[in-house]
Every structure is written in C-alpha cells, then in structure tokens.
Design an enzyme around this catalytic site. Structure first.
Site, PDB file in Angstrom:
ATOM      1  N   ARG A  88      10.839   6.681  -2.848  1.00 44.55           N
ATOM      2  CA  ARG A  88      11.033   6.240  -1.545  1.00 44.55           C
ATOM      3  C   ARG A  88      12.547   6.119  -1.212  1.00 44.55           C
ATOM      4  O   ARG A  88      12.953   6.425  -0.131  1.00 44.55           O
ATOM      5  CB  ARG A  88      10.377   5.017  -1.046  1.00 44.55           C
ATOM      6  CG  ARG A  88      10.508   4.724   0.355  1.00 44.55           C
ATOM      7  CD  ARG A  88      10.189   3.240   0.739  1.00 44.55           C
ATOM      8  NE  ARG A  88       8.880   3.099   0.297  1.00 44.55           N
ATOM      9  CZ  ARG A  88       8.441   1.481   0.327  1.00 44.55           C
ATOM     10  NH1 ARG A  88       9.721   0.680   0.342  1.00 44.55           N
ATOM     11  NH2 ARG A  88       7.366   1.226  -0.517  1.00 44.55           N
ATOM     12  N   TYR A  89      13.225   5.580  -2.292  1.00 44.68           N
ATOM     13  CA  TYR A  89      14.802   5.090  -2.098  1.00 44.68           C
ATOM     14  C   TYR A  89      15.420   6.430  -2.902  1.00 44.68           C
ATOM     15  O   TYR A  89      14.935   6.796  -4.227  1.00 44.68           O
ATOM     16  CB  TYR A  89      15.153   4.138  -2.612  1.00 44.68           C
ATOM     17  CG  TYR A  89      14.210   2.910  -2.079  1.00 44.68           C
ATOM     18  CD1 TYR A  89      14.640   2.655  -0.523  1.00 44.68           C
ATOM     19  CD2 TYR A  89      13.315   2.332  -2.460  1.00 44.68           C
ATOM     20  CE1 TYR A  89      13.954   1.522  -0.023  1.00 44.68           C
ATOM     21  CE2 TYR A  89      12.534   1.231  -1.890  1.00 44.68           C
ATOM     22  CZ  TYR A  89      12.968   0.795  -0.699  1.00 44.68           C
ATOM     23  OH  TYR A  89      12.289  -0.184  -0.007  1.00 44.68           O
ATOM     24  N   ARG A  92      16.418   5.520  -6.940  1.00 49.31           N
ATOM     25  CA  ARG A  92      15.246   5.220  -7.833  1.00 49.31           C
ATOM     26  C   ARG A  92      13.968   5.422  -7.556  1.00 49.31           C
ATOM     27  O   ARG A  92      13.571   5.442  -6.260  1.00 49.31           O
ATOM     28  CB  ARG A  92      15.575   3.827  -8.018  1.00 49.31           C
ATOM     29  CG  ARG A  92      15.639   2.854  -6.448  1.00 49.31           C
ATOM     30  CD  ARG A  92      16.647   1.811  -6.469  1.00 49.31           C
ATOM     31  NE  ARG A  92      16.523   0.911  -5.268  1.00 49.31           N
ATOM     32  CZ  ARG A  92      17.119   1.075  -4.111  1.00 49.31           C
ATOM     33  NH1 ARG A  92      17.470   2.375  -3.948  1.00 49.31           N
ATOM     34  NH2 ARG A  92      16.664   0.334  -3.134  1.00 49.31           N
ATOM     35  N   CYS A 101      -4.559  -4.295 -15.232  1.00 44.71           N
ATOM     36  CA  CYS A 101      -3.489  -5.480 -15.568  1.00 44.71           C
ATOM     37  C   CYS A 101      -4.520  -6.417 -16.498  1.00 44.71           C
ATOM     38  O   CYS A 101      -5.700  -6.254 -16.495  1.00 44.71           O
ATOM     39  CB  CYS A 101      -3.361  -6.284 -14.322  1.00 44.71           C
ATOM     40  SG  CYS A 101      -2.211  -5.361 -13.192  1.00 44.71           S
ATOM     41  N   CYS A 105      -4.215 -10.347  -9.870  1.00 42.62           N
ATOM     42  CA  CYS A 105      -3.579 -11.335  -8.821  1.00 42.62           C
ATOM     43  C   CYS A 105      -4.492 -11.109  -7.674  1.00 42.62           C
ATOM     44  O   CYS A 105      -4.186  -9.833  -6.871  1.00 42.62           O
ATOM     45  CB  CYS A 105      -2.203 -11.426  -8.739  1.00 42.62           C
ATOM     46  SG  CYS A 105      -1.132 -11.083 -10.277  1.00 42.62           S
ATOM     47  N   CYS A 108      -2.427  -9.189  -5.044  1.00 41.36           N
ATOM     48  CA  CYS A 108      -1.857  -7.724  -5.367  1.00 41.36           C
ATOM     49  C   CYS A 108      -1.380  -6.697  -4.106  1.00 41.36           C
ATOM     50  O   CYS A 108      -2.540  -6.713  -3.392  1.00 41.36           O
ATOM     51  CB  CYS A 108      -2.793  -7.147  -6.353  1.00 41.36           C
ATOM     52  SG  CYS A 108      -1.967  -5.523  -6.990  1.00 41.36           S
ATOM     53  N   ARG A 110      -0.690  -4.020  -4.269  1.00 41.35           N
ATOM     54  CA  ARG A 110      -0.994  -2.374  -4.553  1.00 41.35           C
ATOM     55  C   ARG A 110      -2.405  -2.151  -4.896  1.00 41.35           C
ATOM     56  O   ARG A 110      -2.867  -1.641  -6.006  1.00 41.35           O
ATOM     57  CB  ARG A 110      -0.208  -1.932  -5.714  1.00 41.35           C
ATOM     58  CG  ARG A 110      -0.003  -0.465  -5.807  1.00 41.35           C
ATOM     59  CD  ARG A 110       1.270   0.278  -6.857  1.00 41.35           C
ATOM     60  NE  ARG A 110       2.261   0.028  -6.292  1.00 41.35           N
ATOM     61  CZ  ARG A 110       3.543  -0.144  -6.852  1.00 41.35           C
ATOM     62  NH1 ARG A 110       3.488  -0.633  -8.090  1.00 41.35           N
ATOM     63  NH2 ARG A 110       4.692  -0.198  -6.385  1.00 41.35           N
ATOM     64  N   ASP A 271       2.999  -8.494   1.819  1.00 44.75           N
ATOM     65  CA  ASP A 271       2.624  -7.108   2.561  1.00 44.75           C
ATOM     66  C   ASP A 271       1.552  -7.394   3.467  1.00 44.75           C
ATOM     67  O   ASP A 271       0.427  -7.954   3.020  1.00 44.75           O
ATOM     68  CB  ASP A 271       2.627  -6.078   1.752  1.00 44.75           C
ATOM     69  CG  ASP A 271       4.059  -5.715   0.922  1.00 44.75           C
ATOM     70  OD1 ASP A 271       5.061  -5.922   1.756  1.00 44.75           O
ATOM     71  OD2 ASP A 271       4.102  -5.646  -0.253  1.00 44.75           O
ATOM     72  N   ASP A 308       9.277  -5.862   3.055  1.00 46.69           N
ATOM     73  CA  ASP A 308       8.869  -4.242   2.603  1.00 46.69           C
ATOM     74  C   ASP A 308       8.310  -4.099   4.058  1.00 46.69           C
ATOM     75  O   ASP A 308       7.022  -4.182   4.143  1.00 46.69           O
ATOM     76  CB  ASP A 308       8.145  -4.029   1.617  1.00 46.69           C
ATOM     77  CG  ASP A 308       8.538  -2.899   0.965  1.00 46.69           C
ATOM     78  OD1 ASP A 308       9.233  -1.980   1.509  1.00 46.69           O
ATOM     79  OD2 ASP A 308       8.376  -2.806  -0.392  1.00 46.69           O
ATOM     80  N   LYS A 315      12.633  -1.790   2.292  1.00 51.03           N
ATOM     81  CA  LYS A 315      12.811  -3.279   2.344  1.00 51.03           C
ATOM     82  C   LYS A 315      14.030  -3.581   3.199  1.00 51.03           C
ATOM     83  O   LYS A 315      14.801  -2.713   3.198  1.00 51.03           O
ATOM     84  CB  LYS A 315      13.193  -3.646   0.929  1.00 51.03           C
ATOM     85  CG  LYS A 315      11.952  -3.404  -0.245  1.00 51.03           C
ATOM     86  CD  LYS A 315      12.405  -3.882  -1.574  1.00 51.03           C
ATOM     87  CE  LYS A 315      11.179  -3.684  -2.705  1.00 51.03           C
ATOM     88  NZ  LYS A 315      11.222  -2.212  -2.984  1.00 51.03           N
TER      89      LYS A 315
END
Ligand code: PLP
Ligand code: SF4
Length: 347
Positions: A88-89, A92, A101, A105, A108, A110, A271, A308, A315
C-alpha cells in the site's frame, strides 16, 4: 507453549461466563477461540470486565451488524500483490506469513484473514515475495505479520529470512508479533540465533501490548532476548474500550513500555471491522487521550496516535491541532496548557 482454551465449548466448560459471553454463537464467520495458558494466568477471572479478559473472551456483541463496518475496511485485498503480500505504501510491504495465532484477540482488525486455517506461507510464496521486492527497489522495509509470524516453525522462519535477505540484503525486517505477551516461551535462544545469522540489515521487533498488566516478567524477559541480540523493540497498542481508554492506564502503559526498552510507536484507533464495535473508542475520546498524554509523557514515551482510514486511505495521525490561525503574517499557536503564543511568518 500451552494453549489452554481451544474452543468456545472448552471455555464454557471451564469458566463461569457472563451473560454476553454465554450468548456468543460460534460459526464459520466468527474468529476462532483460543487462549494461551500464559495469558489466562494474567486475567482476573473474578472480574467480568477485566481488561485482559475482554480482549480474548468472545461476546455476543461481536454479532451486532453495523452498516459502517465490513470485513476489509482498509481495502487490503485491493492493495494485495498476491494472496499474502500487501503493497500500500511505496517504501514498505506487509507479508501475511500465516493466518494462525496462538491466541485470538476479539478486536483483531484482520478478521477476514486471521484464523481461517490456511496455515503457513509456502516456500514458493516466500520466493515470489522476495522476487517482487527485488523488482521494486523503492521498497526498503518488510513487515512480517499475519496472524502471528512466530507461529511458524524455526526452519520456516530461517528459510523466510534467508530468502528475503539473499535477494534483498539491505531490506529492513519488522518482526510483528504479539507472542511476547501471548506465549513468551516461544522466544527461545535458537529463534533469536536465526535472526542473528542474517545480519546484513537491521531487524525491528514490533509488539502489541494493550494494557500494562500484559507486560508480565516473562514478556519482559522475552523482549530482552531480542534487545540483547541488538534488535530494537517498538510497541503498537490498539485503543480499546474498557481496556486502555483512560488517562491513567495509557500513561502507565507507555511508561512501563519505555522503562523496559520498548519504544511506544503507535496507538491505533479501532478500524471499522465487523464484530469489533463494542471495543471501539470514539475518535474524540482518542484525541482527548492523545492531548493528555502529550502533557503527561516524555517525548520518548509518547506514541503517535493513528487512524487507518477506511477504503484504503492509509494511516493519518490523530492529534489535537496546535496551529490556530495565520493572519497578518503571524501564526497563532495554542500551547499544551491552552495559552496562546505567536510566531512570525518569515518571507
Ligand atoms: C501500517 C502498514 C505499514 C507500515 O506503516 P508504518 O507507518 O511505516 O508503520 C505497511 N503496510 C501496510 C499495509 C500497513 O497497513
Ligand atoms: S495477535 Fe494480531 S493477528 Fe492475531 S488475533 Fe491478535 S490482533 Fe489478530
């Protein structure tokens, strides 16, 4: 690493659940339930609202529908170069090394990807990612994320790092993991030795700690292993209702991180991911906490509060504004404690 709770049934059988927790219904749409023994040992089970508990015990509130939310608000799928590489950037990329995981969480972001049992990235996908980066010389950093990258075996991590560094020796690698607080015993000397072998460019450890109590002695010891190998540590916190959305907790968290040589890097506004509304904090309140932290914390302890933006906007910082006006060749600023000061325009 011991995972004490592996399903909702497990949780119901072993613990006294609150009404909202009990009413949760597991389906293939929900994020899986998994809680490590280590994290469980940090929870005060007497308290239904314990700030660690509400991050990992599911709630019926996750099923509330909200038209502003969806499963991919950051449009990561749109920015994906393969099923696992997000670009996206310009400078990076983020590599989704696994969807697994040790502990899930409830907040989360994602969720569309996490816990779908796709498993670890294949060697072929690793080579594709390394080639892509080699063809895009503007990329200077990679985020190894997921899921949790440290659920990969040592040999997979070795292959991953070796391949990335062979093709891109100057690539900075971020190890994005919550393992230091979820399962600190995963941070073994042999794991650290892998990173040490491929030292043509720096590694950075990016942890996720949301509450000061997560920084147990075992977590600090795990982070120390990275630090002692010359791997700098930074933390990303998620702003969470009932966990860290008050001045004192946020202040204590940032100071405790800094004291343990973990630089507070970002605090993320939640988000707009489906199923996380009950843990989300109002933007106004996040900005208020940011303003108060700027008063209370040293510059070193102060993280950037970030949002974000939906629809893949990327962001942006969430912060109070100190420049009030520009008139008659004069800038008028607000000071941290609300007074006014002027600064001239230089022509
Ligand atoms: C957040 C993010 C990054 C890293 O951004 P920084 O501001 O450099 O920490 C990179 N790629 C994606 C897709 C991200 O969401
Ligand atoms: S550790 Fe990260 S990827 Fe895994 S469930 Fe928690 S927030 Fe999601």
């Amino acid at each position: 690493m011991k995972i004490e709770i592996q399903s909702f049934k497990d949780l119901k059988n072993k613990y006294n659940l609150s009404e909202n927790e009990k009413a949760f219904k597991e389906s293939d749409k929900t994020l899986p339930i998994s809680i490590t023994s280590h994290f469980l040992s940090l929870i005060n089970l007497e308290d239904e609202n314990d700030p660690l508990r509400i991050q990992v015990f599911p709630s019926v509130l996750e099923e509330e529908e909200n038209e502003l939310e969806n499963i991919d608000p950051l449009e990561e799928i749109n920015n994906s170069k393969s099923s696992r590489l997000i670009h996206r950037y310009e400078s990076r990329v983020a590599l989704l090394t696994t969807d697994i995981c040790p502990m899930y969480c409830r907040h989360c972001f994602r969720r569309r990807f996490t816990g779908k049992m796709m498993g670890a990235i294949s060697n072929e996908e690793i080579c594709e990612a390394a080639d892509y980066i080699q063809k895009h010389p503007k990329i200077t950093e990679i985020l190894l994320t997921g899921g949790d990258v440290l659920t990969l075996s040592d040999s997979k991590i070795d292959f991953l790092v070796k391949t990335l560094r062979e093709k891109n020796p100057k690539l900075i690698i971020r190890i994005c993991t919550r393992m230091v607080v979820t399962a600190p015993s995963r941070i073994t000397n042999s794991l650290i030795d892998i990173f040490k072998k491929y030292n043509s460019a720096p590694f950075y450890l990016l942890t996720q700690v949301n509450h000061p109590r997560e920084l147990a002695p075992e977590a600090i010891e795990a982070v120390n292993k990275f630090l002692n190998a010359g791997i700098f540590a930074l933390n990303q916190t998620v702003m969470l209702k009932g966990v860290n959305d008050n001045y004192d907790t946020m202040e204590e968290l940032c100071n405790k991180l800094l004291f343990n040589r973990i630089k507070p890097y970002y605090v993320f506004q939640g988000d707009l991911v489906s199923g996380t509304a009950h843990l989300r904090v109002n933007v106004n309140k996040t900005i208020e906490i940011e303003r108060e932290m700027r008063k209370r914390l040293s510059g070193l302890a102060m993280p950037n509060f970030m949002l974000d933006l939906p629809k893949g906007g990327g962001k942006v910082p969430l912060s109070d504004c100190y420049l009030k006006s520009f008139e008659n060749n004069t800038y008028t600023f607000k000071t941290i404690d609300g007074q006014e000061r002027e600064y001239p325009h230089i022509t």
